[in-house]
Design a protein around this motif. Structure first.
Motif, PDB file in Angstrom:
ATOM      1  N   GLY A 129       5.405  34.264   8.718  1.00 14.37           N
ATOM      2  CA  GLY A 129       5.322  33.445   7.594  1.00 14.37           C
ATOM      3  C   GLY A 129       5.153  34.368   6.177  1.00 14.37           C
ATOM      4  O   GLY A 129       4.872  34.039   5.203  1.00 14.37           O
ATOM      5  N   ASN A 130       4.672  35.562   6.642  1.00 12.55           N
ATOM      6  CA  ASN A 130       4.367  36.393   5.464  1.00 12.55           C
ATOM      7  C   ASN A 130       5.184  37.666   5.486  1.00 12.55           C
ATOM      8  O   ASN A 130       5.152  38.445   6.419  1.00 12.55           O
ATOM      9  CB  ASN A 130       2.663  36.712   5.840  1.00 12.55           C
ATOM     10  N   THR A 131       5.747  38.124   4.350  1.00 15.59           N
ATOM     11  CA  THR A 131       6.473  39.416   4.202  1.00 15.59           C
ATOM     12  C   THR A 131       5.715  40.564   4.038  1.00 15.59           C
ATOM     13  O   THR A 131       6.409  41.606   4.248  1.00 15.59           O
ATOM     14  CB  THR A 131       7.619  39.149   3.355  1.00 15.59           C
ATOM     15  N   GLU A 132       4.449  40.492   3.784  1.00 16.17           N
ATOM     16  CA  GLU A 132       3.862  41.639   3.526  1.00 16.17           C
ATOM     17  C   GLU A 132       3.618  42.472   4.721  1.00 16.17           C
ATOM     18  O   GLU A 132       3.451  41.975   5.775  1.00 16.17           O
ATOM     19  CB  GLU A 132       2.338  41.238   2.996  1.00 16.17           C
ATOM     20  N   TYR A 178       9.480  51.763  11.082  1.00 16.51           N
ATOM     21  CA  TYR A 178      10.291  52.473   9.896  1.00 16.51           C
ATOM     22  C   TYR A 178      10.401  53.587   9.922  1.00 16.51           C
ATOM     23  O   TYR A 178       9.603  54.331  10.592  1.00 16.51           O
ATOM     24  CB  TYR A 178       9.811  51.935   8.451  1.00 16.51           C
ATOM     25  N   TYR A 229       3.489  40.091  14.343  1.00 14.74           N
ATOM     26  CA  TYR A 229       4.534  41.052  14.157  1.00 14.74           C
ATOM     27  C   TYR A 229       4.099  42.635  13.997  1.00 14.74           C
ATOM     28  O   TYR A 229       3.075  43.130  13.339  1.00 14.74           O
ATOM     29  CB  TYR A 229       5.220  40.623  12.744  1.00 14.74           C
ATOM     30  N   SER A 273      10.574  36.984  -2.793  1.00 20.04           N
ATOM     31  CA  SER A 273       9.304  37.277  -3.282  1.00 20.04           C
ATOM     32  C   SER A 273       9.635  38.918  -3.549  1.00 20.04           C
ATOM     33  O   SER A 273      10.549  39.641  -3.007  1.00 20.04           O
ATOM     34  CB  SER A 273       8.307  37.157  -2.451  1.00 20.04           C
ATOM     35  N   TYR A 333       6.426  46.709  13.383  1.00 22.12           N
ATOM     36  CA  TYR A 333       7.547  47.043  12.964  1.00 22.12           C
ATOM     37  C   TYR A 333       7.647  48.746  13.109  1.00 22.12           C
ATOM     38  O   TYR A 333       6.542  49.308  12.772  1.00 22.12           O
ATOM     39  CB  TYR A 333       7.978  46.787  11.229  1.00 22.12           C
ATOM     40  N   ASN A 384       2.219  39.216   9.781  1.00 21.46           N
ATOM     41  CA  ASN A 384       1.917  37.907  10.308  1.00 21.46           C
ATOM     42  C   ASN A 384       3.150  36.872   9.977  1.00 21.46           C
ATOM     43  O   ASN A 384       4.027  37.215   8.980  1.00 21.46           O
ATOM     44  CB  ASN A 384       0.795  37.330   9.706  1.00 21.46           C
ATOM     45  N   GLN A 441       7.496  42.696  -3.448  1.00 16.37           N
ATOM     46  CA  GLN A 441       6.197  43.604  -3.530  1.00 16.37           C
ATOM     47  C   GLN A 441       6.266  44.931  -3.963  1.00 16.37           C
ATOM     48  O   GLN A 441       7.343  45.667  -4.113  1.00 16.37           O
ATOM     49  CB  GLN A 441       5.826  43.597  -1.793  1.00 16.37           C
ATOM     50  N   ALA A 485      11.902  40.394  -0.578  1.00 17.28           N
ATOM     51  CA  ALA A 485      12.091  39.540   0.485  1.00 17.28           C
ATOM     52  C   ALA A 485      13.382  38.766   0.485  1.00 17.28           C
ATOM     53  O   ALA A 485      13.446  38.037  -0.636  1.00 17.28           O
ATOM     54  CB  ALA A 485      10.635  38.980   0.782  1.00 17.28           C
ATOM     55  N   THR A 521       2.216  41.182  -4.520  1.00 20.05           N
ATOM     56  CA  THR A 521       3.207  40.318  -4.103  1.00 20.05           C
ATOM     57  C   THR A 521       3.544  39.321  -5.455  1.00 20.05           C
ATOM     58  O   THR A 521       2.392  38.735  -5.746  1.00 20.05           O
ATOM     59  CB  THR A 521       3.071  39.724  -2.715  1.00 20.05           C
ATOM     60  N   GLY A 527       9.045  32.738   4.086  1.00 21.64           N
ATOM     61  CA  GLY A 527       8.704  32.588   5.595  1.00 21.64           C
ATOM     62  C   GLY A 527       8.858  33.409   6.668  1.00 21.64           C
ATOM     63  O   GLY A 527       8.481  33.269   7.771  1.00 21.64           O
ATOM     64  N   GLY A 528       9.864  34.370   6.153  1.00 30.77           N
ATOM     65  CA  GLY A 528      10.086  35.199   7.357  1.00 30.77           C
ATOM     66  C   GLY A 528       9.109  36.385   7.349  1.00 30.77           C
ATOM     67  O   GLY A 528       8.150  36.444   6.841  1.00 30.77           O
ATOM     68  N   GLY A 529       9.394  37.310   8.328  1.00 31.66           N
ATOM     69  CA  GLY A 529       8.531  38.552   8.311  1.00 31.66           C
ATOM     70  C   GLY A 529       8.959  39.610   7.669  1.00 31.66           C
ATOM     71  O   GLY A 529       9.968  39.504   6.807  1.00 31.66           O
ATOM     72  N   ALA A 530       8.344  40.553   7.811  1.00 32.01           N
ATOM     73  CA  ALA A 530       8.562  42.009   7.046  1.00 32.01           C
ATOM     74  C   ALA A 530       9.992  42.280   7.331  1.00 32.01           C
ATOM     75  O   ALA A 530      10.383  43.402   6.866  1.00 32.01           O
ATOM     76  CB  ALA A 530       7.578  42.919   6.911  1.00 32.01           C
ATOM     77  N   LEU A 582      12.523  42.619   4.445  1.00 30.77           N
ATOM     78  CA  LEU A 582      12.148  43.299   3.437  1.00 30.77           C
ATOM     79  C   LEU A 582      13.300  44.247   3.266  1.00 30.77           C
ATOM     80  O   LEU A 582      13.682  45.104   4.182  1.00 30.77           O
ATOM     81  CB  LEU A 582      10.988  44.046   3.454  1.00 30.77           C
ATOM     82  N   GLN A 625      13.891  35.874   2.349  1.00 29.61           N
ATOM     83  CA  GLN A 625      13.748  34.415   2.533  1.00 29.61           C
ATOM     84  C   GLN A 625      12.299  34.164   2.699  1.00 29.61           C
ATOM     85  O   GLN A 625      11.585  35.105   2.830  1.00 29.61           O
ATOM     86  CB  GLN A 625      14.260  34.345   4.044  1.00 29.61           C
TER      87      GLN A 625
END
Lengths: 114, 112
Positions: B97-100, B35, B31, A31, B33, B95, A33, A92, A48, A96-99, A102, A94
């Motif tokens: 399963g969410n890459t945002e 940066y 989650y 994906s 992070y 969260n 963003q 992204a 996204t 289902g992964g997290g940020a 990214l 993969q």
């Protein structure tokens, strides 16, 4: 290491003009963003895109994900001074992964002159 | 507004001193992070956390440590600040399963 190249790095245009910025990679992303960042603030998520060839519209902004999921574009119609900012794309690696998965591009600095 | 507060917003410190930056969230996101953002490099991940006391290294973790003793707080510590750590630091939350990612307003750190 996955890389995202954004172009142009800098763009200054007059209010009312149209523009397109690009985000390109040799890697496939699950994906992608787009974020906008204003001076002194953190990036804010705009959209996204997940499916190859997907097009999403947000008012005057149109986002497209390439068919091969390696590139994306952001088109702004009739730019306004409020569109000024740093536009970042992030891919992204993969599902289902997290940020933490990214990869961010270095951004396009956009200035819209009144 | 994603309910993320970073403190301090600005800090000037001397080389060799320890510095701790704080990120506080009210969204109960699992989650978190850290940066850093530098001209010519973009956003780079320092450390991240998948939950309380569960942290891992990112791309540029050397010279930094983190701690997460509560869901809402994520601390970034520069053990002995160097001039190369002058940067703008952003905390983000997300969260499972969410890459945002949803970002805080940033901390501008200057090491002199």
């Amino acid at each position: 290491t996955q890389l995202l190249e954004q172009s142009p790095q800098f763009l200054s245009i007059q209010e009312g003009e149209n523009l397109t910025v690009y985000c390109n990679s040799s890697s496939v992303f699950s994906s992608l963003q787009w974020y906008r960042q204003e001076p002194g603030e953190g990036p804010v998520l705009l959209v996204t895109v997940v499916t190859g060839g997907e097009v999403k519209k947000l008012k005057r902004l149109t986002f497209q994900f390439g068919d091969a999921r390696k590139d994306s574009s952001l088109h702004i119609t009739a730019a306004q001074p409020g569109d000024t900012g740093l536009y970042l794309c992030a891919g992204a690696d993969q599902v289902g992964g997290g940020a933490d998965g990214l990869t961010f591009g270095k951004g396009t600095h956009l200035i819209i002159q009144p | 507004d994603a309910g993320i507060t970073q403190s301090p917003r600005h800090k000037v410190t001397e080389t060799g001193t320890p510095v701790t930056l704080r990120c506080h969230q009210t969204e109960n996101h699992r989650y978190m992070y850290w940066y850093r953002q530098d001209p010519g490099h973009g956003l780079r991940l320092i450390h991240y956390s998948y939950g309380v006391k569960d942290t891992d290294k990112g791309e540029v973790s050397d010279g930094y440590s983190v701690s997460r003793s509560k869901t809402e707080d994520f601390l970034l510590t520069l053990e002995s600040a160097t001039s190369s750590q002058t940067s703008v630091y952003f905390c983000a939350i997300g969260n499972l399963g969410n890459t945002e990612a949803f970002f805080g307003q940033g901390t501008r750190l200057t090491v002199v």
